[in-house]
Design a protein around this motif. Structure first.
Motif, PDB file in Angstrom:
ATOM      1  N   LEU A 148      -7.408  -0.351   9.238  1.00 42.19           N
ATOM      2  CA  LEU A 148      -7.317   0.848   8.415  1.00 42.19           C
ATOM      3  C   LEU A 148      -7.178   2.107   9.276  1.00 42.19           C
ATOM      4  O   LEU A 148      -6.394   3.005   8.966  1.00 42.19           O
ATOM      5  N   THR A 149      -7.932   2.165  10.357  1.00 40.11           N
ATOM      6  CA  THR A 149      -7.868   3.314  11.259  1.00 40.11           C
ATOM      7  C   THR A 149      -6.488   3.405  11.905  1.00 40.11           C
ATOM      8  O   THR A 149      -5.879   4.485  11.950  1.00 40.11           O
ATOM      9  N   LYS A 150      -5.981   2.276  12.395  1.00 42.82           N
ATOM     10  CA  LYS A 150      -4.669   2.239  13.038  1.00 42.82           C
ATOM     11  C   LYS A 150      -3.561   2.693  12.087  1.00 42.82           C
ATOM     12  O   LYS A 150      -2.578   3.318  12.500  1.00 42.82           O
ATOM     13  N   ASN A 151      -3.732   2.395  10.809  1.00 44.20           N
ATOM     14  CA  ASN A 151      -2.703   2.719   9.824  1.00 44.20           C
ATOM     15  C   ASN A 151      -2.960   4.022   9.071  1.00 44.20           C
ATOM     16  O   ASN A 151      -2.293   4.314   8.076  1.00 44.20           O
ATOM     17  N   GLY A 152      -3.923   4.817   9.545  1.00 44.10           N
ATOM     18  CA  GLY A 152      -4.169   6.139   8.978  1.00 44.10           C
ATOM     19  C   GLY A 152      -4.734   6.119   7.575  1.00 44.10           C
ATOM     20  O   GLY A 152      -4.532   7.068   6.805  1.00 44.10           O
ATOM     21  N   LEU A 153      -5.483   5.057   7.239  1.00 42.44           N
ATOM     22  CA  LEU A 153      -6.018   4.933   5.880  1.00 42.44           C
ATOM     23  C   LEU A 153      -7.522   5.182   5.819  1.00 42.44           C
ATOM     24  O   LEU A 153      -8.138   5.042   4.765  1.00 42.44           O
ATOM     25  N   LEU A 154      -8.104   5.576   6.944  1.00 40.17           N
ATOM     26  CA  LEU A 154      -9.517   5.981   6.961  1.00 40.17           C
ATOM     27  C   LEU A 154      -9.624   7.417   7.444  1.00 40.17           C
ATOM     28  O   LEU A 154      -8.834   7.817   8.315  1.00 40.17           O
ATOM     29  N   GLN A 192      -3.815   4.377  -6.444  1.00 41.54           N
ATOM     30  CA  GLN A 192      -3.184   5.080  -5.323  1.00 41.54           C
ATOM     31  C   GLN A 192      -3.679   4.529  -3.985  1.00 41.54           C
ATOM     32  O   GLN A 192      -2.885   4.314  -3.057  1.00 41.54           O
ATOM     33  N   VAL A 193      -4.982   4.271  -3.889  1.00 42.72           N
ATOM     34  CA  VAL A 193      -5.544   3.716  -2.655  1.00 42.72           C
ATOM     35  C   VAL A 193      -4.999   2.316  -2.394  1.00 42.72           C
ATOM     36  O   VAL A 193      -4.553   1.996  -1.283  1.00 42.72           O
ATOM     37  N   LEU A 194      -5.024   1.467  -3.407  1.00 45.20           N
ATOM     38  CA  LEU A 194      -4.574   0.086  -3.235  1.00 45.20           C
ATOM     39  C   LEU A 194      -3.081   0.007  -2.938  1.00 45.20           C
ATOM     40  O   LEU A 194      -2.641  -0.804  -2.117  1.00 45.20           O
ATOM     41  N   ASN A 195      -2.308   0.870  -3.562  1.00 44.85           N
ATOM     42  CA  ASN A 195      -0.865   0.885  -3.297  1.00 44.85           C
ATOM     43  C   ASN A 195      -0.568   1.349  -1.873  1.00 44.85           C
ATOM     44  O   ASN A 195       0.380   0.867  -1.235  1.00 44.85           O
ATOM     45  N   ALA A 243     -13.826   3.166  -0.487  1.00 44.63           N
ATOM     46  CA  ALA A 243     -15.033   3.911  -0.130  1.00 44.63           C
ATOM     47  C   ALA A 243     -14.695   5.202   0.597  1.00 44.63           C
ATOM     48  O   ALA A 243     -15.345   6.232   0.406  1.00 44.63           O
ATOM     49  N   ALA A 244     -13.640   5.154   1.423  1.00 37.98           N
ATOM     50  CA  ALA A 244     -13.238   6.345   2.177  1.00 37.98           C
ATOM     51  C   ALA A 244     -12.765   7.466   1.260  1.00 37.98           C
ATOM     52  O   ALA A 244     -12.763   8.637   1.658  1.00 37.98           O
ATOM     53  N   LYS A 245     -12.381   7.131   0.043  1.00 41.67           N
ATOM     54  CA  LYS A 245     -11.934   8.132  -0.930  1.00 41.67           C
ATOM     55  C   LYS A 245     -13.033   8.489  -1.928  1.00 41.67           C
ATOM     56  O   LYS A 245     -12.771   9.118  -2.955  1.00 41.67           O
ATOM     57  N   GLY A 246     -14.273   8.100  -1.612  1.00 39.76           N
ATOM     58  CA  GLY A 246     -15.399   8.485  -2.449  1.00 39.76           C
ATOM     59  C   GLY A 246     -15.651   7.596  -3.641  1.00 39.76           C
ATOM     60  O   GLY A 246     -16.403   7.961  -4.547  1.00 39.76           O
ATOM     61  N   LYS A 254     -11.038  -0.650 -14.541  1.00 40.49           N
ATOM     62  CA  LYS A 254     -11.391   0.015 -13.284  1.00 40.49           C
ATOM     63  C   LYS A 254     -10.157   0.533 -12.531  1.00 40.49           C
ATOM     64  O   LYS A 254     -10.302   1.183 -11.501  1.00 40.49           O
ATOM     65  N   ALA A 255      -8.966   0.240 -13.035  1.00 44.75           N
ATOM     66  CA  ALA A 255      -7.733   0.603 -12.329  1.00 44.75           C
ATOM     67  C   ALA A 255      -7.308   2.021 -12.683  1.00 44.75           C
ATOM     68  O   ALA A 255      -6.273   2.257 -13.324  1.00 44.75           O
ATOM     69  N   THR A 256      -8.115   2.987 -12.245  1.00 42.79           N
ATOM     70  CA  THR A 256      -7.774   4.389 -12.468  1.00 42.79           C
ATOM     71  C   THR A 256      -6.619   4.797 -11.552  1.00 42.79           C
ATOM     72  O   THR A 256      -6.260   4.068 -10.617  1.00 42.79           O
ATOM     73  N   ASP A 257      -6.050   5.946 -11.801  1.00 47.61           N
ATOM     74  CA  ASP A 257      -4.949   6.420 -10.951  1.00 47.61           C
ATOM     75  C   ASP A 257      -5.404   6.541  -9.499  1.00 47.61           C
ATOM     76  O   ASP A 257      -4.649   6.206  -8.572  1.00 47.61           O
ATOM     77  N   ALA A 258      -6.638   7.022  -9.301  1.00 48.98           N
ATOM     78  CA  ALA A 258      -7.150   7.178  -7.927  1.00 48.98           C
ATOM     79  C   ALA A 258      -7.285   5.830  -7.230  1.00 48.98           C
ATOM     80  O   ALA A 258      -6.931   5.686  -6.055  1.00 48.98           O
TER      81      ALA A 258
END
Length: 309
Positions: A303-309, A266-269, A67-70, A259-263
């Protein structure tokens, strides 16, 4: 399961608006929608979870990171066991779920013999149906384990399942109903260690019913996940598995290939790259702590602690 809860919110990312729908478990399956589940629009990813806390936290992590990536997501949490949610992955009523490599492989291929992390992951990729894929596996691992109290371990001088095996006929085992038939569950323990328990009590997936039954002696051994906070908190002993009855169980996102687009990948990885076994232990301990924070709060903080938001 929790009472049905449907919350729709809209969050604005840097470049896109998001629709976020959260569905907890209710009186019926979260997959139910009228006469049954239905596939989401191609632009929406439905994130599901199994019915235990760790898996719900991981699902929240995936959903919030996307969601954070739109990316528009919908959540259907606490669906049930693999036997309950896997059909939803096949019919498109859910698109993404946190999985565990070894048990997923054995669910798909009951004859699988791979046990090491890399071998299991490679075999899983080949075994999946063409409509499903896994993205990168994480280093985080959460295995099933045969868990006993310190008193039981001392009574039988047991550090491993092999040590317990000669005494299994005196022991009642507790775990979720599906553990009684899964290849690495009761059948696997019997085959690998020649251990046949006196009785089996169907409880929950390492949850409060199982913990209470082990503490009060209703069962003398139980299936509890290795990252469960209760093992340390209650002084339980997770017996070693020297013959590898339980294969590697690395956390991995399982997703509808369409549903496994590159975008999305990238988020899941990026999430998988940050997730370790110690992090899982911390997430579970936090959720089980005195304030019992909601799983979405635990996920957001991580997520915040790990810089993913």
């Amino acid at each position: 399961m929790r009472r049905s809860l449907i919350i729709r919110t809209t969050a604005v990312a840097a470049t896109a608006a998001l629709a976020l729908t959260a569905c907890g478990g209710g009186g019926g399956s979260p997959l139910s929608s009228g006469s049954g589940g239905s596939a989401a629009p191609s632009s929406t990813i439905i994130v599901g979870s199994a019915n235990f806390t760790e898996n719900s936290i991981l699902a929240e992590i995936y959903a919030q990171a996307l969601a954070a990536k739109g990316i528009t997501v919908e959540k259907k949490l606490s669906i049930g066991s693999r036997e309950a949610y896997y059909p939803g992955l096949q019919d498109g009523s859910i698109d993404l779920i946190p999985e565990y490599t070894g048990v997923l492989l054995q669910y798909i291929n009951k004859a699988a013999t791979e046990t090491s992390p890399d071998d299991v992951y490679a075999a899983l990729q080949k075994a999946l149906p063409p409509t499903l894929v896994v993205t990168d596996k994480s280093a985080a691992e959460d295995k099933d384990a045969v868990v006993v109290t310190k008193e039981t371990a001392a009574k039988y001088n047991a550090k491993s399942i092999a040590d317990l095996a000669p005494h299994c006929g005196q022991i009642t085992f507790g775990g979720p109903p599906e553990f009684q038939t899964r290849p690495d569950g009761i059948p696997g323990i019997a085959k690998t260690y020649n251990c046949t328990f006196k009785d089996y009590k169907s409880l929950d997936a390492g949850g409060p019913l199982t913990i209470a039954a082990l503490k009060n002696g209703d069962v003398q051994a139980a299936d509890i996940f290795t990252t469960d906070a209760s093992i340390q908190a209650d002084g339980f002993v997770a017996l070693e598995d020297p013959k590898s009855n339980f294969a590697a169980q690395n956390v991995v996102p399982l997703i509808n290939k369409a549903k496994a687009t590159d975008a999305v990948k990238q988020v899941l990885n990026a999430v998988s790259a940050k997730l370790t076994t110690d992090e899982l232990l911390t997430l579970n301990s936090t959720a089980a702590g005195p304030t019992k924070p909601a799983v979405d709060v635990v996920a957001k903080d991580w997520l915040t602690k790990n810089g993913l938001l």
